[in-house]
Design a protein around this motif. Sequence first.
Motif, PDB file in Angstrom:
ATOM      1  N   TRP A  91     -44.557  -1.460-103.442  1.00 36.61           N
ATOM      2  CA  TRP A  91     -45.339  -2.641-103.077  1.00 36.61           C
ATOM      3  C   TRP A  91     -45.093  -3.836-103.988  1.00 36.61           C
ATOM      4  O   TRP A  91     -45.707  -4.892-103.778  1.00 36.61           O
ATOM      5  CB  TRP A  91     -46.830  -2.294-103.123  1.00 36.61           C
ATOM      6  CG  TRP A  91     -47.232  -1.165-102.244  1.00 36.61           C
ATOM      7  CD1 TRP A  91     -47.487   0.128-102.622  1.00 36.61           C
ATOM      8  CD2 TRP A  91     -47.445  -1.209-100.827  1.00 36.61           C
ATOM      9  NE1 TRP A  91     -47.843   0.880-101.529  1.00 36.61           N
ATOM     10  CE2 TRP A  91     -47.828   0.091-100.419  1.00 36.61           C
ATOM     11  CE3 TRP A  91     -47.352  -2.223 -99.872  1.00 36.61           C
ATOM     12  CZ2 TRP A  91     -48.119   0.396 -99.089  1.00 36.61           C
ATOM     13  CZ3 TRP A  91     -47.640  -1.917 -98.554  1.00 36.61           C
ATOM     14  CH2 TRP A  91     -48.022  -0.624 -98.174  1.00 36.61           C
ATOM     15  N   VAL A 128     -44.423  -7.225-102.473  1.00 34.01           N
ATOM     16  CA  VAL A 128     -45.388  -7.676-101.466  1.00 34.01           C
ATOM     17  C   VAL A 128     -46.434  -8.511-102.181  1.00 34.01           C
ATOM     18  O   VAL A 128     -47.203  -8.002-102.992  1.00 34.01           O
ATOM     19  CB  VAL A 128     -46.020  -6.464-100.744  1.00 34.01           C
ATOM     20  CG1 VAL A 128     -47.110  -6.927 -99.783  1.00 34.01           C
ATOM     21  CG2 VAL A 128     -44.948  -5.684 -99.996  1.00 34.01           C
ATOM     22  N   ALA A 181     -41.821  -2.138 -96.607  1.00 32.31           N
ATOM     23  CA  ALA A 181     -42.326  -2.947 -97.715  1.00 32.31           C
ATOM     24  C   ALA A 181     -41.249  -3.240 -98.755  1.00 32.31           C
ATOM     25  O   ALA A 181     -41.323  -4.253 -99.459  1.00 32.31           O
ATOM     26  CB  ALA A 181     -43.520  -2.254 -98.375  1.00 32.31           C
ATOM     27  N   VAL A 241     -52.881   0.135-106.525  1.00 30.26           N
ATOM     28  CA  VAL A 241     -51.950   1.082-105.914  1.00 30.26           C
ATOM     29  C   VAL A 241     -52.264   2.469-106.457  1.00 30.26           C
ATOM     30  O   VAL A 241     -52.276   2.679-107.676  1.00 30.26           O
ATOM     31  CB  VAL A 241     -50.485   0.707-106.211  1.00 30.26           C
ATOM     32  CG1 VAL A 241     -49.542   1.690-105.522  1.00 30.26           C
ATOM     33  CG2 VAL A 241     -50.186  -0.720-105.762  1.00 30.26           C
ATOM     34  N   PRO A 261     -48.710   4.393-101.326  1.00 33.63           N
ATOM     35  CA  PRO A 261     -47.271   4.536-101.082  1.00 33.63           C
ATOM     36  C   PRO A 261     -46.944   5.774-100.272  1.00 33.63           C
ATOM     37  O   PRO A 261     -47.804   6.623-100.012  1.00 33.63           O
ATOM     38  CB  PRO A 261     -46.678   4.626-102.494  1.00 33.63           C
ATOM     39  CG  PRO A 261     -47.797   5.116-103.343  1.00 33.63           C
ATOM     40  CD  PRO A 261     -49.079   4.668-102.710  1.00 33.63           C
ATOM     41  N   SER A 287     -45.136  -9.093 -96.466  1.00 34.14           N
ATOM     42  CA  SER A 287     -46.138  -9.888 -97.189  1.00 34.14           C
ATOM     43  C   SER A 287     -46.855 -10.837 -96.249  1.00 34.14           C
ATOM     44  O   SER A 287     -48.090 -10.936 -96.250  1.00 34.14           O
ATOM     45  CB  SER A 287     -45.483 -10.691 -98.318  1.00 34.14           C
ATOM     46  OG  SER A 287     -44.984  -9.866 -99.329  1.00 34.14           O
ATOM     47  N   LEU A 292     -53.655   0.088-101.861  1.00 34.75           N
ATOM     48  CA  LEU A 292     -52.336   0.298-101.275  1.00 34.75           C
ATOM     49  C   LEU A 292     -51.891   1.725-101.579  1.00 34.75           C
ATOM     50  O   LEU A 292     -51.929   2.164-102.731  1.00 34.75           O
ATOM     51  CB  LEU A 292     -51.325  -0.693-101.844  1.00 34.75           C
ATOM     52  CG  LEU A 292     -51.568  -2.181-101.570  1.00 34.75           C
ATOM     53  CD1 LEU A 292     -50.519  -3.027-102.290  1.00 34.75           C
ATOM     54  CD2 LEU A 292     -51.550  -2.474-100.074  1.00 34.75           C
TER      55      LEU A 292
END
Length: 235
Positions: free
Chosen positions: A19, A22, A214, A32, A10, A222, A8
Amino acid sequence: MAKVPLILLPGTLCDERLWEMVNLSDLAEVKVCDVSKADTIEGLAKSVLEDAPERFALAGLSLGGIISLEIMRLAPERVMKLALLDTNPNPPQPEQISGWERFIEMANNGQFLDITRKYLLPVLIHQDRRHDEALVSKIIDMAEKVGKVGYINQLKAVMTRSDQRSILSTIDCPTMILVGKEDMVCPVQMSEFLKEKIPGARLEIVNHSGHLSALEQPGKVSALLRDWLMKGEER
């Protein structure tokens, strides 16, 4: 079902908290990445690839989406599935560059946090959420954590990014495009363009959401990301 490795990414002035609401942990091994340590999009993409599994699903919001498209240029064979949230594939415009140069000057003159409070918040989130103290506080806290140096890196990266529109037709993994219906930074038509140009891509428009979908609509985001992870075989 084995968990999917999921990266993920950002957006500008955001960290892992973008996140955190999520919910994907039962389906994916989530990582992340920090997207503030280099001052080019290619450099940021390479930093993600250096720490990523050999094969992974990839989702990025805004700047994270721009970096995701660069990853699709550099190493498309490593990406199993792609999700682009509130993302702009176009090259920077002169008026954008002028604005970012002004923000760099402000940041270097001790006005770093004023940028988020006075200039970014009014366009980042849905107008109904601008007085949501918890949401606003989280956005400001994320900006503080990314910090002046990280922000200037991010601005330099987007100022010098290439035109990514030529990459789109080459993407051949299952792709979802997601955008907040009221996104003022990357309006819906940008996501419609992505859907048109990426073969087989699906487009999801999230109602009552601005640019930070998000954070603003984590339940809806999600559900859509879960469906994206569970559906569609690799092509």
